[in-house]
Design an enzyme around this catalytic site. Structure first.
Site, PDB file in Angstrom:
ATOM      1  N   ARG A   1       3.554   8.378  -0.144  1.00 44.05           N
ATOM      2  CA  ARG A   1       4.684   8.105   0.751  1.00 44.05           C
ATOM      3  C   ARG A   1       5.921   7.785  -0.082  1.00 44.05           C
ATOM      4  O   ARG A   1       7.016   8.257   0.184  1.00 44.05           O
ATOM      5  CB  ARG A   1       4.381   6.957   1.727  1.00 44.05           C
ATOM      6  CG  ARG A   1       5.660   6.456   2.430  1.00 44.05           C
ATOM      7  CD  ARG A   1       5.423   5.689   3.697  1.00 44.05           C
ATOM      8  NE  ARG A   1       4.311   4.779   3.660  1.00 44.05           N
ATOM      9  CZ  ARG A   1       4.288   3.598   3.033  1.00 44.05           C
ATOM     10  NH1 ARG A   1       5.330   3.162   2.359  1.00 44.05           N
ATOM     11  NH2 ARG A   1       3.204   2.863   3.062  1.00 44.05           N
TER      12      ARG A   1
ATOM     13  N   TYR B   1      24.132  19.309  16.750  1.00 39.90           N
ATOM     14  CA  TYR B   1      22.767  19.671  17.105  1.00 39.90           C
ATOM     15  C   TYR B   1      22.263  18.748  18.220  1.00 39.90           C
ATOM     16  O   TYR B   1      22.420  17.525  18.134  1.00 39.90           O
ATOM     17  CB  TYR B   1      21.890  19.548  15.846  1.00 39.90           C
ATOM     18  CG  TYR B   1      20.441  19.835  16.123  1.00 39.90           C
ATOM     19  CD1 TYR B   1      20.022  21.122  16.428  1.00 39.90           C
ATOM     20  CD2 TYR B   1      19.496  18.824  16.090  1.00 39.90           C
ATOM     21  CE1 TYR B   1      18.691  21.383  16.703  1.00 39.90           C
ATOM     22  CE2 TYR B   1      18.158  19.087  16.350  1.00 39.90           C
ATOM     23  CZ  TYR B   1      17.765  20.369  16.658  1.00 39.90           C
ATOM     24  OH  TYR B   1      16.451  20.615  16.934  1.00 39.90           O
TER      25      TYR B   1
ATOM     26  N   ASP C   1      26.019  17.548   7.932  1.00 37.61           N
ATOM     27  CA  ASP C   1      24.807  18.334   8.173  1.00 37.61           C
ATOM     28  C   ASP C   1      25.125  19.768   7.762  1.00 37.61           C
ATOM     29  O   ASP C   1      25.919  20.448   8.407  1.00 37.61           O
ATOM     30  CB  ASP C   1      24.430  18.237   9.657  1.00 37.61           C
ATOM     31  CG  ASP C   1      23.120  18.938   9.982  1.00 37.61           C
ATOM     32  OD1 ASP C   1      22.806  19.933   9.305  1.00 37.61           O
ATOM     33  OD2 ASP C   1      22.438  18.511  10.926  1.00 37.61           O
TER      34      ASP C   1
ATOM     35  N   LYS D   1      15.249  25.522   8.570  1.00 38.05           N
ATOM     36  CA  LYS D   1      16.095  26.674   8.816  1.00 38.05           C
ATOM     37  C   LYS D   1      16.237  27.517   7.539  1.00 38.05           C
ATOM     38  O   LYS D   1      15.258  28.020   7.066  1.00 38.05           O
ATOM     39  CB  LYS D   1      17.438  26.208   9.369  1.00 38.05           C
ATOM     40  CG  LYS D   1      17.317  25.103  10.451  1.00 38.05           C
ATOM     41  CD  LYS D   1      16.673  25.554  11.739  1.00 38.05           C
ATOM     42  CE  LYS D   1      16.271  24.415  12.678  1.00 38.05           C
ATOM     43  NZ  LYS D   1      17.305  23.453  12.988  1.00 38.05           N
TER      44      LYS D   1
HETATM   45  C1  LIG Z   1      17.355  22.113  13.554  1.00 42.51           C
HETATM   46  C2  LIG Z   1      18.456  21.241  13.184  1.00 42.51           C
HETATM   47  C3  LIG Z   1      18.261  19.869  12.989  1.00 42.51           C
HETATM   48  C4  LIG Z   1      16.921  19.203  13.206  1.00 42.51           C
HETATM   49  O1  LIG Z   1      15.959  19.668  12.313  1.00 42.51           O
HETATM   50  P1  LIG Z   1      14.387  19.711  12.618  1.00 42.51           P
HETATM   51  O2  LIG Z   1      13.846  20.262  11.359  1.00 42.51           O
HETATM   52  O3  LIG Z   1      14.197  20.588  13.813  1.00 42.51           O
HETATM   53  O4  LIG Z   1      13.954  18.315  12.891  1.00 42.51           O
HETATM   54  C5  LIG Z   1      19.353  19.106  12.609  1.00 42.51           C
HETATM   55  N1  LIG Z   1      20.575  19.655  12.438  1.00 42.51           N
HETATM   56  C6  LIG Z   1      20.791  20.979  12.631  1.00 42.51           C
HETATM   57  C7  LIG Z   1      22.157  21.523  12.433  1.00 42.51           C
HETATM   58  C8  LIG Z   1      19.751  21.811  13.017  1.00 42.51           C
HETATM   59  O5  LIG Z   1      19.984  23.106  13.216  1.00 42.51           O
END
Ligand SMILES: *Cc1c(COP(=O)(O)O)cnc(C)c1O
Length: 375
Positions: A46, A98, A170, A195
């Site tokens: 962890r 998001y 982000d 992604k």
């Molecule tokens: C998908 C996404 C998230 C969240 O990510 P997860 O891996 O689904 O928890 C956060 N910010 C953006 C811009 C995203 O596209």
């Protein structure tokens, strides 16, 4: 090293035991101490794990950051980063972020005494006005989801530094191949590695990259304390994905541009959102701060949305983005269903909006598929 070389070599060393060129998956919970009071480099997975550390280093290298940390999901990364703050603190966040981040901020973190202002971050004066004595963070998504709004990172970070406010960006939509927010004085970069960084639609993961030793220590403390870490196997999959990030991003962006142009010319399309189009209102800033415009294209149609979606074969009806397979989604009922209707409409996420994650297929097949949808 140049970016393409970094994608392959950052964070990876041949395995010291066997010479394996692929970073081993250290699938272990604990590590044996060398002696009483003498742990090795890692003691419990962890807290840290060699495969996860390699991924953190790889992403930090690509973003040009101090240190990188891998999490079990993008939301785990967002959750951990927002815990840098405490009850009573105020956060200014972009308004079309998001859906999951919006839900975390507005419905969960508010229960713990954090205060949020959601607004479009495109007007210097309005941002200045929104700053309160307890404002501690500005949260940015650029390009934003799903409308691809562009935030001028240099402008926001300048305001934030003047007011001693942390900035978090982000960077999921651009990936570090197209945008490195730390170059614009942003303090923290967040990713859903689910992604583009992983790129193969087979992992849920997240990352935070820091800009200073102090932030690195705080994030590591929170990651360990909250248990938001990524698993060794998922870390390895993302590490593997990153090796082809430059190749994939180039093709995603090329396909997306061709599709954005096709949609712009289509009589059934009311509006196209893609920062690569000169008609996009953030195009000039995007051109200034990004090396490419990414693979997500959104658009509004004046024909039946359900029929259009049902008419598609190659574009799979699914949430998420950034994988090799092209996806289509209806933001209002899918990715952004966690926002209530009023907030959604205010942010421009109306019922006629469709979002494409343009994949790596031949673009002619993709356009033929969209044609079928319109027919
Ligand atoms: C998908 C996404 C998230 C969240 O990510 P997860 O891996 O689904 O928890 C956060 N910010 C953006 C811009 C995203 O596209």
């Amino acid at each position: 090293m140049k970016f393409d070389t970094k994608s392959i070599h950052e964070g990876r060393k041949p395995d010291p035991l066997t010479g394996a060129i692929s970073t081993p998956i250290y699938q272990t919970s604990t590590f044996v101490f060398e002696d009483y009071d003498k742990p090795g480099e890692h003691d419990y997975s962890r807290t840290s794990n060699p495969t996860r550390s390699a991924l953190g280093e790889a992403i930090a290298g690509l973003e040009g950051g101090h240190q990188g940390f891998a999490f079990s999901s993008g939301m785990a990364a967002v959750t951990t980063a927002i815990h840098l703050l405490k009850a009573g603190d105020h956060i200014i966040s972009c308004d079309d972020l998001y859906g999951g981040s919006h839900r975390l901020f507005s419905e969960i973190m508010t229960k713990f005494g954090l205060e949020f202002t959601f607004m479009r971050l495109d007007d210097e004066e309005k941002i200045q006005e929104a700053i309160k004595p307890n404002t501690k963070m500005i949260w940015i998504e650029t390009p934003s989801n799903p409308l691809l709004n562009i935030t001028d990172l240099e402008m926001v970070s300048r305001i934030a530094k003047d007011n001693e406010i942390l900035t978090a960006a982000d960077n999921t939509f651009s990936s570090p191949y197209f945008l490195r927010p730390l170059e614009y004085n942003i303090d923290l970069v967040i990713h859903s590695t689910t992604k583009y960084l992983n790129g193969h639609s087979d992992v849920i993961g997240g990352a935070v990259v820091t800009s200073s030793e102090e932030l690195s220590e705080e994030i590591q403390f929170l990651l360990n304390g909250m248990g938001t870490n990524a698993s060794p196997l998922d870390s390895w999959l993302v590490l593997r994905g990153i090796k082809t990030l430059p190749l994939r991003m180039k093709k995603h962006a090329k396909n997306a541009m061709t599709i954005a142009q096709y949609l712009s010319d289509h009589p059934r399309v009311k509006e196209v959102f893609y920062p690569g189009l000169t008609s996009h209102k953030g195009h000039e800033i995007a051109k200034k701060q990004m090396d490419g415009f990414g693979g997500v294209v959104s658009f509004k149609i004046d024909t039946n949305v359900v029929e259009f979606l049902r008419g598609l074969d190659i574009f799979a009806l699914a949430e998420s983005l950034g994988g090799a397979d092209s996806l289509v989604e209806h933001a209002a009922t899918m990715s952004h269903a966690s926002m209530n209707e009023e907030v959604r409409n205010k942010a421009g996420i109306t019922d006629d909006l469709i979002r494409l994650s343009v994949g790596l297929e031949d673009v002619n097949d993709l356009i033929e598929d969209l044609d079928k949808g319109f027919k």
